[in-house]
Design a protein around this motif. Sequence first.
Motif, PDB file in Angstrom:
ATOM      1  N   UNK A  12       0.816  -1.214   0.000  1.00 22.41           N
ATOM      2  CA  UNK A  12       0.000   0.000   0.000  1.00 22.41           C
ATOM      3  C   UNK A  12       0.855   1.272   0.000  1.00 22.41           C
ATOM      4  N   UNK A  13       0.402   2.263  -0.727  1.00 24.36           N
ATOM      5  CA  UNK A  13       1.064   3.571  -0.743  1.00 24.36           C
ATOM      6  C   UNK A  13      -0.016   4.648  -0.673  1.00 24.36           C
TER       7      UNK A  13
ATOM      8  N   UNK B 184      -5.346  12.820   0.601  1.00 21.55           N
ATOM      9  CA  UNK B 184      -4.038  12.379   0.107  1.00 21.55           C
ATOM     10  C   UNK B 184      -3.506  11.188   0.882  1.00 21.55           C
ATOM     11  N   UNK B 185      -3.971  11.052   2.140  1.00 26.74           N
ATOM     12  CA  UNK B 185      -3.415  10.008   3.002  1.00 26.74           C
ATOM     13  C   UNK B 185      -4.054   8.634   2.728  1.00 26.74           C
ATOM     14  N   UNK B 186      -5.104   8.621   1.916  1.00 26.98           N
ATOM     15  CA  UNK B 186      -5.785   7.359   1.615  1.00 26.98           C
ATOM     16  C   UNK B 186      -4.810   6.395   0.932  1.00 26.98           C
ATOM     17  N   UNK B 187      -4.732   5.163   1.441  1.00 30.10           N
ATOM     18  CA  UNK B 187      -3.729   4.231   0.932  1.00 30.10           C
ATOM     19  C   UNK B 187      -4.320   3.217  -0.052  1.00 30.10           C
TER      20      UNK B 187
ATOM     21  N   UNK C 148      -2.671   1.948  -7.805  1.00 34.23           N
ATOM     22  CA  UNK C 148      -2.171   3.309  -8.015  1.00 34.23           C
ATOM     23  C   UNK C 148      -1.601   3.476  -9.424  1.00 34.23           C
ATOM     24  N   UNK C 149      -0.794   2.498  -9.845  1.00 36.83           N
ATOM     25  CA  UNK C 149      -0.186   2.579 -11.175  1.00 36.83           C
ATOM     26  C   UNK C 149      -1.253   2.648 -12.262  1.00 36.83           C
ATOM     27  N   UNK C 150      -2.358   1.924 -12.046  1.00 30.89           N
ATOM     28  CA  UNK C 150      -3.408   1.905 -13.061  1.00 30.89           C
ATOM     29  C   UNK C 150      -4.275   3.156 -13.017  1.00 30.89           C
TER      30      UNK C 150
ATOM     31  N   UNK D  31     -11.203  -0.700  -5.973  1.00 30.08           N
ATOM     32  CA  UNK D  31     -10.821  -1.454  -4.776  1.00 30.08           C
ATOM     33  C   UNK D  31      -9.473  -0.947  -4.270  1.00 30.08           C
ATOM     34  N   UNK D  32      -9.263  -0.954  -2.960  1.00 34.47           N
ATOM     35  CA  UNK D  32      -7.981  -0.444  -2.447  1.00 34.47           C
ATOM     36  C   UNK D  32      -6.864  -1.423  -2.752  1.00 34.47           C
ATOM     37  N   UNK D  33      -7.219  -2.653  -3.030  1.00 34.14           N
ATOM     38  CA  UNK D  33      -6.203  -3.631  -3.393  1.00 34.14           C
ATOM     39  C   UNK D  33      -6.772  -4.544  -4.462  1.00 34.14           C
ATOM     40  N   UNK D  34      -5.896  -4.938  -5.396  1.00 34.65           N
ATOM     41  CA  UNK D  34      -6.352  -5.852  -6.441  1.00 34.65           C
ATOM     42  C   UNK D  34      -6.153  -7.284  -6.003  1.00 34.65           C
TER      43      UNK D  34
END
Lengths: 704, 188
Positions: free
Chosen positions: A239-240, A271-274, A280-282, A422-425
């Motif tokens: 996560x970033x 901005x702090x949302x991870x 992120x790249x997508x 989604x926050x994570x794939x």
Amino acid sequence: MNKNKYVEIFAREAEEHLELLRQGLLAMEKGGASGEQLNQLLRSAHTLKGSARMVDLLELATVAHHMEDLLKELQGGGRELSPAVIDLLLVATDAIEALLAQASAGGTLSVNVAPIVEALQAGSLPEQGSAQAAAKADSPGVERRRSVRASVERLDQLANGMGEVLLSRQALAERQRQLRGLIPVMDAFLGQLHKTENHQQMKELRSSFVRIVSELEQDTVHLGYQAEDIYQRAMELRLLPLATITEDFERSLRDLARTLGKELDFTVTGKEVELDRTVLDLIKPMLLHVLNNAVDHGIETPETRLQGGKPSFGRVHLAAQYEGAFIQIVVRDDGQGIDPARVRAAAVKRGLLSADEVARLSDEAALYLVLQPGFSTREFITDVSGRGVGLDVVKSNLDQVKGNLTLTSKIGQGTELRLRVPSSLAIFTGLVVEADDETYVIPQQYIVEILRLAPTEVRTELGREVVRLRERTIPLVSLAALLSGVSRTAENELPTERVSVVVLNFRDQLLGCLVDRALGLQDVVVKTLGSQLKSLDYISGATLLGAGTPALIISVADLYGARQTTEGTRLREAHAAQQAKARRGRVLVVDDSITTRTMEKNILETHGYDVTIAVSGFDALEKLAGNSFDLMVSDVEMPGMTGFELTKKVREREETRNLPVIIVTSLASADDRRRGMEAGAQAYIVKGTFDQGTLLETVETLID
Amino acid sequence: MSESRTYDIPRILDQMRADYWQSLETAEQSEQVEQTDYMVVAFGPQRFGLPAATCREVLKLPRIVKVPRLPRHLPGIINLRGEIVAVTDLRPLLHLDAGEPTAAFRLVVIADGAQKTALLVERVEGLCAVADHTVEALAEGVTHEAVDLFRGKVDDAAGLLMLLDTKRLLARPELVIDQKGTAGTMAE
């Protein structure tokens, strides 16, 4: 977009130029500057600047840019060549080298370029100190000691391993149940033992057994918690914060507004949302295009805004917030909004839909046409957001992140685009369903509800199956039929028993998906399908269910594609035709920088174009003489002959008079654009804002 | 007299040592050059050799999950310790009868670089070293489209052994499915 391999190519190219700079500067220190030596240095600085922008190393580009300016001053006699200036240029060369080393190591850039840029602008080093310190002290080693780099693949392996541990825990739990099942057997046996001694021994054995089973259960639960905890931590490593991408936006949007003569107030909240790195790249290119669109198409000029009673500066706001396992990102502007009438007209003009078809679309539905490939309401191609490329990128990347989008706009008041990603794939909640004796997973975020219907509730309208849900008619697809590729004939295959219909919502459209059974929601870990299955229709990946059995994950975007109405089919055909055309296109790429050449060649070849390379204007003319091309892409600043001169020559020659020319350059001023157009170029793309989408779409538009 | 009978002991020992190493090296070289290990697998009476260097492991048949719209030679996917791997059935490609696999069938996981597949076979006979000079070209007449999948054939004690070229097999376009095509996607 993965730029790593281009960074590598750039690094190799840059090393050569750094060496040339260093040698040239030292030679000048000894023997004074000749015009040719300065030219050589200028070319190196210029190439470094342009190539660095191509690979998104903006800080490096900035330093190179100011070096170039200082060298020009020396060339024009505006500044004396002194040992101090040479020192300064050498320090700047060191700084570029340090930035390059960090970029190659893949870390975030931590060299402070500000003092160097200031010094270059002033033409002298402040005093013994800060600029050199900035160049040297923050060598890449410092950053690396504080953190460790791990590739996403290795993190995946770690997560995979932990996933397996979680599966083993389930197996252990099953063994415990089996052991517990032995206790009644022991009790029965105990009842048969009459000899006191045996009875007593067995009783003791039984109580030890029960105690051990209980302890084992506790241990397993504990193991499970720990494994889950480690699994979560492994996932969190990916996560970033959103800030890692929004900071770049702030500068590029400000520059863009300035270029367009607009005033902009860009704000970001959340901005702090991870988010997961891959997400992120997508979403980065998606957001960049949406924001560019807002500034370019949405925000009006200050005069127009004042006339319309708005403040002279346009507001663009990006807000991100958590929504469970999802991130909601809203981009809102207070610009002129999207006019459905213009969208309809443009869709007809581009041949995407017929006049009848657009007339049937509601205003809300018409807005979404801007997401179609090849769509634009514009006539002239700019490098900014031009031909609706931006939103096309949004669409394809959105499919990849399994995200959802809604678009609302009011004429004169602004546009709002809501993205839900989604926050994570790597992990998501899915509905496990059965169709045709196989198990599939549908991502939960698309699911509105699950209906149990009597067969009579499935109707046929105009030869298509539909269901009614609260006064709405929803089209229906059968998962089994779609996947097997056999189309059901409505009459003989209408279900005879109660059926389960999963109601899906994608881009505000409902679709019913007929399944044999819905088994329930479950958290699943996404796996790729391996090296052999690169892409499948209707399937986006796989996961492992309870016992480690693979299950395929349904691509909801593909289901909607399959259920497209006639216009949908036509859009797909149009897109296919575009691609077929692309395969026939022959493109000549002219650039003296190997980074730019390779990047452009790769982008175009990946998309089916036949690409030939020329390393200079003369080389290009030679290649044009011997072959026929459909398009030329050229750099401006090249040794010997500039891109403008080359374009003029191309226009003068009978056989290439009508060859479309795209100028790709780091020269960004309005004057340069005008020179490009005067020379006879059809389009002008600035490297600073360069990306695949812009180049591709421009090429596609210009090749008939 | 006695002096003429003296032997130069150190020199003789050196010579013996040199001869010994020489013989060892010659033996090693001849072994290295001439042999390749193959994993022998079979469908019915037909025996095939897979270069052992590309074989990763042999598995009992796990549950193979069917993937819709794939050709017959790709019956589905399996879970290989958390990794999804596609299963390849060579029988349709080799024009052999392809009935439903029984529980006795095995999967041989083969890999070349990033390319990996689980080959479905009826049985695994074991490893066998084949002297390279005994490998013959395939007889003429078997030149159907699968012929370039083979390095050649060899007649050993157990009968004819067809030697597959796994690198070429893994590079076959039929083994890679890309229904959406790489064009049109943004990610590389």
